[in-house]
Design an enzyme around this catalytic site. Structure first.
Site, PDB file in Angstrom:
ATOM      1  CG  HIS A 143      -0.226   0.073   2.550  1.00 26.85           C
ATOM      2  ND1 HIS A 143      -0.060  -1.016   3.365  1.00 26.85           N
ATOM      3  CD2 HIS A 143       0.356   1.109   3.192  1.00 26.85           C
ATOM      4  CE1 HIS A 143       0.593  -0.658   4.457  1.00 26.85           C
ATOM      5  NE2 HIS A 143       0.863   0.627   4.378  1.00 26.85           N
TER       6      HIS A 143
HETATM    7  P1  TYD Z   1      -1.951  -3.557   7.554  1.00 22.63           P
HETATM    8  O1  TYD Z   1      -1.775  -2.087   7.417  1.00 22.63           O
HETATM    9  O2  TYD Z   1      -2.665  -4.273   6.448  1.00 22.63           O
HETATM   10  O3  TYD Z   1      -0.532  -4.264   7.822  1.00 22.63           O
HETATM   11  P2  TYD Z   1       0.733  -4.415   6.819  1.00 22.63           P
HETATM   12  O4  TYD Z   1       0.871  -3.118   6.061  1.00 22.63           O
HETATM   13  O5  TYD Z   1       1.904  -4.697   7.705  1.00 22.63           O
HETATM   14  O6  TYD Z   1       0.473  -5.569   5.897  1.00 22.63           O
HETATM   15  O7  TYD Z   1      -2.702  -3.814   8.925  1.00 22.63           O
HETATM   16  C1  TYD Z   1      -3.024  -5.100   9.385  1.00 22.63           C
HETATM   17  C2  TYD Z   1      -4.261  -4.985  10.285  1.00 22.63           C
HETATM   18  O8  TYD Z   1      -3.985  -4.214  11.438  1.00 22.63           O
HETATM   19  C3  TYD Z   1      -5.435  -4.344   9.585  1.00 22.63           C
HETATM   20  O9  TYD Z   1      -6.604  -5.078   9.944  1.00 22.63           O
HETATM   21  C4  TYD Z   1      -5.517  -2.959  10.184  1.00 22.63           C
HETATM   22  C5  TYD Z   1      -4.908  -3.116  11.552  1.00 22.63           C
HETATM   23  N1  TYD Z   1      -4.178  -1.940  12.018  1.00 22.63           N
HETATM   24  C6  TYD Z   1      -4.694  -1.166  13.035  1.00 22.63           C
HETATM   25  O10 TYD Z   1      -5.802  -1.424  13.553  1.00 22.63           O
HETATM   26  N2  TYD Z   1      -3.979  -0.102  13.492  1.00 22.63           N
HETATM   27  C7  TYD Z   1      -2.776   0.222  12.951  1.00 22.63           C
HETATM   28  O11 TYD Z   1      -2.132   1.204  13.405  1.00 22.63           O
HETATM   29  C8  TYD Z   1      -2.256  -0.566  11.868  1.00 22.63           C
HETATM   30  C9  TYD Z   1      -0.942  -0.225  11.210  1.00 22.63           C
HETATM   31  C10 TYD Z   1      -2.982  -1.647  11.439  1.00 22.63           C
END
Ligand code: TYD
Length: 137
Positions: free
Chosen positions: A50
């Site tokens: 992303h």
């Molecule tokens: P995601 O941003 O998809 O993780 P990555 O970029 O490492 O693959 O986030 C994973 C999950 O965690 C998603 O369900 C959203 C949640 N999340 C939060 O609730 N708060 C946060 O600060 C972050 C970064 C993620």
């Protein structure tokens, strides 16, 4: 590389070990509103995929090694993070993918704002098409 950079933090070493302090707005270029950390990553997992519209972040490998693929509107780079006194700054409009998490690695992320799903762009084509820097060199 556009909107990215390595930040080297102070490191206080003595005979017993190392200490690295980080102060918001001086050691990093924003006020920290949120931290999170990624750990226990299963072998061969890739995360991220992303970009953000407004968020600024600094990624710090507290333990182990993590590779980050960064893609902007004009270039792509893979950066190995393996030093707990160095952080990777990633600003808005930079696509990131994290992979090659070494066993036991811990990635700390400092963020400039609270979690907001509306700030994410999770589709790579949308990232390219809506990038405000599209066409610029
Ligand atoms: P995601 O941003 O998809 O993780 P990555 O970029 O490492 O693959 O986030 C994973 C999950 O965690 C998603 O369900 C959203 C949640 N999340 C939060 O609730 N708060 C946060 O600060 C972050 C970064 C993620």
């Amino acid at each position: 590389m556009y909107n990215t950079g390595i930040i080297r933090f102070k490191q206080y070493k003595d005979g017993s070990g190392n200490l690295t302090p980080i102060e918001a707005e001086s050691d990093i270029p924003f006020a920290i509103k949120r931290i999170y950390y990624i750990y226990d990553v299963v072998p061969d997992a890739t995360r991220g995929y992303h970009s953000h519209k407004k968020l600024h972040q600094v990624l710090i490998p507290l333990n182990g090694s993590i590779t980050v693929r960064l893609i902007t509107h004009i270039e792509e780079k893979n950066i190995v993070l393996n030093s707990p006194h160095e952080g990777l700054y990633i600003g808005p409009h930079v696509w990131r993918e994290m992979y090659d998490f070494s066993p036991g690695s811990v990635l700390l992320v400092l963020a400039s704002d609270f979690y907001d799903e509306a700030d994410y762009i999770r589709d790579f084509n949308s990232f390219l098409e809506t990038n405000p820097f599209r066409g610029q060199v």
